[in-house]
Each structure stands twice: as C-alpha cells, then as structure tokens.
Write an enzyme that holds these catalytic residues in place. Structure first.
Site, PDB file in Angstrom:
ATOM      1  N   ARG A  66       0.812  -1.219   0.000  1.00 31.53           N
ATOM      2  CA  ARG A  66       0.000   0.000   0.000  1.00 31.53           C
ATOM      3  C   ARG A  66       0.844   1.268   0.000  1.00 31.53           C
ATOM      4  NH1 ARG A  66      -5.403  -0.938   2.228  1.00 31.53           N
ATOM      5  NH2 ARG A  66      -5.642  -3.019   3.072  1.00 31.53           N
ATOM      6  N   ALA A  86       1.429  -2.041   4.582  1.00 33.05           N
ATOM      7  CA  ALA A  86       1.093  -3.301   3.920  1.00 33.05           C
ATOM      8  C   ALA A  86       0.168  -4.143   4.791  1.00 33.05           C
ATOM      9  CB  ALA A  86       2.378  -4.076   3.624  1.00 33.05           C
ATOM     10  N   GLY A 142      11.454   0.313  -6.946  1.00 36.54           N
ATOM     11  CA  GLY A 142      12.236  -0.685  -6.218  1.00 36.54           C
ATOM     12  C   GLY A 142      11.647  -1.030  -4.859  1.00 36.54           C
ATOM     13  N   GLY A 149       8.698  -2.203  -4.004  1.00 36.37           N
ATOM     14  CA  GLY A 149       7.995  -3.486  -4.007  1.00 36.37           C
ATOM     15  C   GLY A 149       8.957  -4.664  -4.054  1.00 36.37           C
ATOM     16  N   ASP A 150      10.061  -4.493  -4.753  1.00 40.29           N
ATOM     17  CA  ASP A 150      11.031  -5.587  -4.907  1.00 40.29           C
ATOM     18  C   ASP A 150      11.816  -5.805  -3.614  1.00 40.29           C
ATOM     19  OD1 ASP A 150      10.229  -5.583  -7.678  1.00 40.29           O
ATOM     20  OD2 ASP A 150      11.439  -3.774  -7.858  1.00 40.29           O
TER      21      ASP A 150
HETATM   22  P1  ATP Z   1       7.357  -0.670  -7.177  1.00 37.63           P
HETATM   23  O1  ATP Z   1       6.643  -1.453  -8.234  1.00 37.63           O
HETATM   24  O2  ATP Z   1       7.508   0.762  -7.475  1.00 37.63           O
HETATM   25  O3  ATP Z   1       8.643  -1.302  -6.745  1.00 37.63           O
HETATM   26  P2  ATP Z   1       5.027  -1.382  -5.690  1.00 37.63           P
HETATM   27  O4  ATP Z   1       3.982  -0.554  -6.347  1.00 37.63           O
HETATM   28  O5  ATP Z   1       5.138  -2.789  -6.046  1.00 37.63           O
HETATM   29  O6  ATP Z   1       6.439  -0.678  -5.873  1.00 37.63           O
HETATM   30  P3  ATP Z   1       4.603  -0.022  -3.171  1.00 37.63           P
HETATM   31  O7  ATP Z   1       3.301  -0.208  -2.495  1.00 37.63           O
HETATM   32  O8  ATP Z   1       4.874   1.262  -3.850  1.00 37.63           O
HETATM   33  O9  ATP Z   1       4.843  -1.284  -4.121  1.00 37.63           O
HETATM   34  O10 ATP Z   1       5.758  -0.213  -2.111  1.00 37.63           O
HETATM   35  C1  ATP Z   1       5.992  -1.457  -1.481  1.00 37.63           C
HETATM   36  C2  ATP Z   1       6.086  -1.289   0.002  1.00 37.63           C
HETATM   37  O11 ATP Z   1       7.159  -0.395   0.323  1.00 37.63           O
HETATM   38  C3  ATP Z   1       4.849  -0.675   0.660  1.00 37.63           C
HETATM   39  O12 ATP Z   1       3.872  -1.662   0.921  1.00 37.63           O
HETATM   40  C4  ATP Z   1       5.452  -0.093   1.915  1.00 37.63           C
HETATM   41  O13 ATP Z   1       5.695  -1.120   2.847  1.00 37.63           O
HETATM   42  C5  ATP Z   1       6.797   0.440   1.410  1.00 37.63           C
HETATM   43  N1  ATP Z   1       6.682   1.810   0.915  1.00 37.63           N
HETATM   44  C6  ATP Z   1       6.534   2.230  -0.366  1.00 37.63           C
HETATM   45  N2  ATP Z   1       6.446   3.561  -0.443  1.00 37.63           N
HETATM   46  C7  ATP Z   1       6.553   4.032   0.824  1.00 37.63           C
HETATM   47  C8  ATP Z   1       6.544   5.335   1.429  1.00 37.63           C
HETATM   48  N3  ATP Z   1       6.412   6.453   0.697  1.00 37.63           N
HETATM   49  N4  ATP Z   1       6.662   5.426   2.767  1.00 37.63           N
HETATM   50  C9  ATP Z   1       6.792   4.337   3.524  1.00 37.63           C
HETATM   51  N5  ATP Z   1       6.814   3.073   3.020  1.00 37.63           N
HETATM   52  C10 ATP Z   1       6.702   2.915   1.697  1.00 37.63           C
HETATM   53 MG    MG Z   2       5.409  -3.370  -8.058  1.00 39.53          MG
END
Ligand code: ATP
Ligand code: MG
Length: 323
Positions: free
Chosen positions: A227, A232, A255, A257-258
């Site tokens: 999220r 999350a 990065g 999410g990874d």
């Molecule tokens: P990406 O594809 O860009 O690598 P994603 O869309 O798969 O990312 P995100 O939800 O953006 O996934 O980020 C993954 C996790 O990282 C989140 O669930 C959270 O735990 C952490 N996270 C991401 N952005 C933030 C933020 N701005 N502040 C704090 N935690 C964050």
């Molecule tokens: Mg992603």
C-alpha cells in the site's frame, strides 16, 4: 546453493532528473542505474545476507557490466547470468507531478529476452526455498512465460515454493492479456505480492481487500498487499494483519515493491511469523524509497535492523505525544 532463486530481467534505468520532464522532448537524463524488478529483489536478498541466485541475461556491453558489478558487490550468485550478443535491456523513465511514472522499455529483442532457465542444472535448484518471479518478466514474451513456468514446476517438484509479484507492465502487455497469462503462476504461488490496483485487476473486485481475499481462495498461503506510504496488509487463511507505513521522505518509489518482497522472503526463511515478516518487508520498502535510483536504497541487514530499532523509538515518542 541458492536459498532464494530469482529469475528475470536485469536492465539499466535511465531517468529524467526532474519531475514532469516528458520523454518525447530532448532533455537531460541521469543513469545508467542497475535495475529490473527481479534484479532489485536479488540484490536485496544478497544484501540481507542470504544466498540469492539470479537467472538472467545481459549484453556483453558496458550496461551489462554495470549491472553485474553491482549484483556481485551485493553477494548475488551470478552463475546463471549469461552475457549474450544482444544489447542489455533498458528502461527510460520519467516521474509525473502526481507521483506516477512513465516507462519506455527496451526489453523485447534485448538481452533480457535471452533468459534461459532451462539451462539451469537440477543441482542448483535443490535446496531453493523460494523461487521469486515478477509479472514484468512474464510480459516480455510467450516464450519467456513458458520457460518460467517450466522452472516453477522444476522448483516445486523439488519442494521449493513460488513467490509471485504480479508487477503489471501495461506498456508491454495489456492488462487482460496479462491476467490470463499470470493464471498458472497465481495458481502455483505460495506467496503473492500485489498492489491494490493489481489485486483488483486480477480478480475484478472493486476493492483491494476483497481482491486479496479472492486471490487467497486461489491457493497461496499469504497474499501480501502493498500500500505504498500506507504500509502493507497480509491476508492468510488464519486472518489479516496490517502494518502501517514507516514515516520516510520518499525520493524515488521505484524498487520499493522488490525490496519489500525480498525482505519478506528472507524473514520467512528465517522462521519469522507473518506479522514479523511483514514488519521487516515494510521497513525494507520504506528504506528503498529514500534514495534516488532503483537499487540505491536497497537496505543491508544492518541498515534494516538500525531502522527498525529507530522506528520503534519514534513510534513510542509519537504515542507519548498523543499523535
Ligand atoms: P514498485 O513497483 O515501485 O517497486 P510497488 O507498487 O510494487 O512498488 P509499493 O506499495 O509502492 O509497491 O511499495 C511497497 C512497500 O514499500 C509498501 O507496501 C510499503 O511497505 C513500502 N513503501 C513504499 N512507499 C513508501 C513510502 N512512501 N513510505 C513508507 N513506506 C513505503
Ligand atoms: Mg510493483
């Protein structure tokens, strides 16, 4: 031998230095930064001190060497990272004012398409606890999807589990096509890492929570919903657990999410329960966004530990302040 095996593209990312600079006009770029969702995950597992094996292909060129040098420094096993005649994959990227990203990929016809999991010796797969795959890899071609599915079945036959991040790339594969193509992977996955939007796309649900519950019915033990700044939520047959986002200054979201997936797998590997693993993943994702460049914020075990220790102090302070 690898405990976590990651197969997929490695690429260099070349980014606009400022927000709102379109890709269809001349202007400055910054990079190359080593990147590619699977490569970032491998890098993070390596930096957290676990044995990460990476199956990939790069060009025999400077961009390929840039990637290989970085992954080697992070301790990733590169036995199955091939150097091929094609050019290393690239992604050009710009950030829009609303925080969203626009990608321009050079993946098809690049070295990334020469991924060859069939070449991996069976001995290398023994002892793999998790095979991690990303939808961005499956978006490259039908041939890559078929090869990845064969790898999944080989790893599962040896007792390993599939971890799958849907990581949709509509620039490469339309959403409906991707949903159908991902089905055999979702059905075989022990852990899924969707974002809210992806959970809705994959199920037709109108809310991420409903979507994640529907995904859980398809068989995985954990659906970890990412999220962004909100943190999350993990859905398991035993119930739901939420970990709020850590307070950080987001510099570059790529990065997160990874790194999140990497930390979750490392924690589970070490016997953490779902909530502990989610807490570690949440912290890893938060650290990832604090640095510019997809791999520049990848945490080590040490930075992760220090951050979690500081984080709990901050949470206590804010509780005392009543905020
Ligand atoms: P990406 O594809 O860009 O690598 P994603 O869309 O798969 O990312 P995100 O939800 O953006 O996934 O980020 C993954 C996790 O990282 C989140 O669930 C959270 O735990 C952490 N996270 C991401 N952005 C933030 C933020 N701005 N502040 C704090 N935690 C964050
Ligand atoms: Mg992603």
């Amino acid at each position: 031998m690898p405990e976590v095996l990651i197969a997929g593209e490695a690429l260099v990312e070349i980014m606009r230095p400022e927000v709102g600079q379109p890709l269809d006009e001349p202007g400055p770029f910054e990079g190359p930064f080593p990147s590619g969702a699977p490569a970032i995950c491998a890098d993070a597992v390596g930096r957290m001190g676990r044995f990460a094996g990476f199956i990939s292909a790069v060009g025999a060129d400077d961009f390929g060497r840039c990637i290989v040098r970085r992954l080697a420094a992070s301790g990733v096993d590169l036995t199955y990272v091939r150097a091929v005649p094609q050019t290393t994959a690239m992604a050009f990227i710009t950030y829009r004012a609303d925080g969203s990203r626009q990608f321009l990929f050079h993946l098809r016809g690049s070295a990334a398409e020469a991924l060859d999991p069939d070449a991996v010796d069976a001995r290398y797969l023994q002892g793999v606890a998790y095979l991690h795959l990303s939808g961005s890899t499956l978006a490259i071609s039908a041939g890559v999807r078929a090869a990845c599915l064969r790898l999944v079945d080989r790893v599962r036959a040896l007792g390993g589990r599939l971890s799958f991040d849907p990581n949709f790339r509509p620039e490469l594969l339309p959403i409906e096509v991707a949903c159908a193509a991902f089905t055999p992977f979702v059905e075989r996955a022990a852990i899924l890492f969707p974002s809210g939007q992806e959970a809705c796309w994959m199920t037709g649900a109108s809310s991420p929570e409903v979507g994640c519950r529907m995904l859980l019915e398809r068989g995985p033990a954990i659906v970890a919903l990412k999220r962004g700044a909100q943190g999350a939520t993990a859905f398991t047959p035993a119930g739901m657990v939420h970990v709020p986002g850590e307070l950080v200054d987001e510099v570059d979201p790529t990065g997160a999410g990874d790194c999140f997936a990497a930390a979750m797998l490392v924690a589970l590997l070490e016997g953490a329960d779902t909530e502990q693993a989610l807490t570690m993943a949440n912290a890893a994702g938060a650290l990832a966004v604090t640095r510019r460049g997809p791999m520049e914020g990848t945490p080590t075990r040490q930075t992760l530990r220090e951050f979690l220790a500081r984080g709990s102090v901050r949470t206590l302070q804010s509780r005392r302040r009543g905020s």
